[in-house]
Design an enzyme around this catalytic site. Structure first.
Site, mmCIF file in Angstrom:
data_model
loop_
_atom_site.group_PDB
_atom_site.id
_atom_site.type_symbol
_atom_site.label_atom_id
_atom_site.label_comp_id
_atom_site.label_asym_id
_atom_site.label_seq_id
_atom_site.Cartn_x
_atom_site.Cartn_y
_atom_site.Cartn_z
ATOM 1 N N ASP A 107 9.430 -6.860 -36.752
ATOM 2 C CA ASP A 107 8.861 -7.300 -35.209
ATOM 3 C C ASP A 107 9.111 -8.788 -35.343
ATOM 4 O O ASP A 107 10.107 -9.354 -34.945
ATOM 5 C CB ASP A 107 7.542 -7.095 -35.659
ATOM 6 C CG ASP A 107 6.759 -6.909 -34.110
ATOM 7 O OD1 ASP A 107 6.874 -7.954 -33.258
ATOM 8 O OD2 ASP A 107 5.912 -5.847 -34.097
ATOM 9 N N ASP A 163 2.165 3.211 -37.022
ATOM 10 C CA ASP A 163 0.708 3.543 -36.580
ATOM 11 C C ASP A 163 0.021 2.486 -35.682
ATOM 12 O O ASP A 163 0.374 1.321 -35.448
ATOM 13 C CB ASP A 163 -0.148 3.466 -38.180
ATOM 14 C CG ASP A 163 -0.464 1.998 -38.521
ATOM 15 O OD1 ASP A 163 0.437 1.222 -38.503
ATOM 16 O OD2 ASP A 163 -1.730 1.775 -38.663
ATOM 17 N N ARG A 169 1.309 8.084 -37.056
ATOM 18 C CA ARG A 169 2.396 7.941 -37.989
ATOM 19 C C ARG A 169 3.422 9.107 -38.173
ATOM 20 O O ARG A 169 4.527 8.801 -38.281
ATOM 21 C CB ARG A 169 1.909 7.540 -39.568
ATOM 22 C CG ARG A 169 1.557 5.993 -39.740
ATOM 23 C CD ARG A 169 1.394 5.939 -41.295
ATOM 24 N NE ARG A 169 0.479 4.677 -41.433
ATOM 25 C CZ ARG A 169 0.845 3.340 -41.591
ATOM 26 N NH1 ARG A 169 2.312 3.094 -41.127
ATOM 27 N NH2 ARG A 169 -0.242 2.383 -41.653
HETATM 28 C C1 PRP Z 1 4.960 -3.340 -40.250
HETATM 29 C C2 PRP Z 1 6.295 -2.877 -40.420
HETATM 30 C C3 PRP Z 1 6.943 -4.068 -41.249
HETATM 31 C C4 PRP Z 1 6.217 -5.146 -40.620
HETATM 32 C C5 PRP Z 1 7.117 -5.817 -39.446
HETATM 33 O O1 PRP Z 1 4.180 -2.877 -41.104
HETATM 34 O O2 PRP Z 1 6.200 -1.649 -41.443
HETATM 35 O O3 PRP Z 1 6.766 -3.857 -42.691
HETATM 36 O O4 PRP Z 1 4.961 -4.797 -39.913
HETATM 37 O O5 PRP Z 1 6.797 -6.795 -38.756
HETATM 38 P P1 PRP Z 1 7.089 -8.219 -38.941
HETATM 39 O O6 PRP Z 1 8.296 -8.420 -38.908
HETATM 40 O O7 PRP Z 1 6.220 -8.962 -37.817
HETATM 41 O O8 PRP Z 1 6.348 -8.956 -40.093
HETATM 42 P P2 PRP Z 1 2.580 -3.330 -41.341
HETATM 43 O O9 PRP Z 1 2.117 -4.446 -41.875
HETATM 44 O O10 PRP Z 1 2.161 -2.775 -39.962
HETATM 45 O O11 PRP Z 1 1.962 -2.168 -42.315
HETATM 46 P P3 PRP Z 1 2.454 -0.540 -42.368
HETATM 47 O O12 PRP Z 1 3.768 -0.344 -42.604
HETATM 48 O O13 PRP Z 1 1.445 -0.336 -43.418
HETATM 49 O O14 PRP Z 1 2.187 0.090 -41.029
#
Ligand code: PRP
Length: 184
Positions: A107, A163, A169
């Site tokens: 992201d 999620d 998920r």
């Molecule tokens: C999500 C995804 C990445 C991160 C990406 O994890 O799995 O690890 O966000 O976002 P960024 O590029 O803005 O850093 P999240 O922290 O939501 O945890 P999860 O995988 O447990 O849902």
């Protein structure tokens, strides 16, 4: 879980199960070509990467081990905080290993940028990234990503590991939520 279980909470399907599966075939072939003759350590980033890790690992032919890290960057909302904490570290010494980080989504890139520096300090032979999804319009840190499934618009997506407050998920596709879901 499928679209019927979502009722009016599903806005639209962005990527079908079939599209994801076909893309995984392509990614696996690219990974096998890149690492020919090598062994790799797949590092899945919990929790979201569970689906792509399980599916990708079963499609590659390159010998691999699998390990997991859990980091926290979001809390339960929909925006990146930039705050990264290790919740679970690797159980593997990655010195001189070819590490392939497996992610569901990039992201802002903040999580991966932090993770790459952290893992680089451990002396691996190489570090590359495979992610199913990437949001080019949300990026805050440029990261060199070797294996990308789909570049998607900057909207909040769920399913295939992703999620909203812990839900959705286990959807087999990637989709967006109706706006009333966020109002509750
Ligand atoms: C999500 C995804 C990445 C991160 C990406 O994890 O799995 O690890 O966000 O976002 P960024 O590029 O803005 O850093 P999240 O922290 O939501 O945890 P999860 O995988 O447990 O849902």
């Amino acid at each position: 879980m499928d679209a019927l279980d979502m009722g009016d909470k599903l806005e639209k399907i962005l990527l079908t199960r079939e599209q994801l599966d076909a893309k995984l075939d392509e990614m696996a072939a690219a990974i096998d070509a890149e690492y020919e003759g090598e062994e790799i350590l797949l590092v899945g980033v919990l929790n979201g990467a569970v689906m792509v890790m399980a599916d990708l690992a079963r499609k590659i032919h390159t010998p691999c081990h699998m390990d997991w890290m859990a980091v926290s960057s979001y809390g339960s909302g929909t925006k990146s905080s930039g705050v990264v904490r290790i919740l679970k570290d690797l159980g593997t010494d990655i010195t001189d290993k070819h590490v392939l980080i497996v992610e569901d989504i990039i992201d802002s890139g903040l999580t991966l940028s932090w993770l790459i520096s952290n893992l680089e300090s451990r002396g691996p032979a190489s570090i590359e990234i495979a992610t199913m999804l990437r949001k080019p319009d949300a990026v805050k840190v440029e990261i060199d990503v070797a294996f990308v499934g789909f570049d998607i618009p900057n909207e909040f997506v769920v399913g295939y590991g992703l999620d909203y407050a812990g839900d959705y998920r286990n959807l087999p596709f990637v989709g967006t939520l109706a706006s009333h879901v966020y109002a509750n």
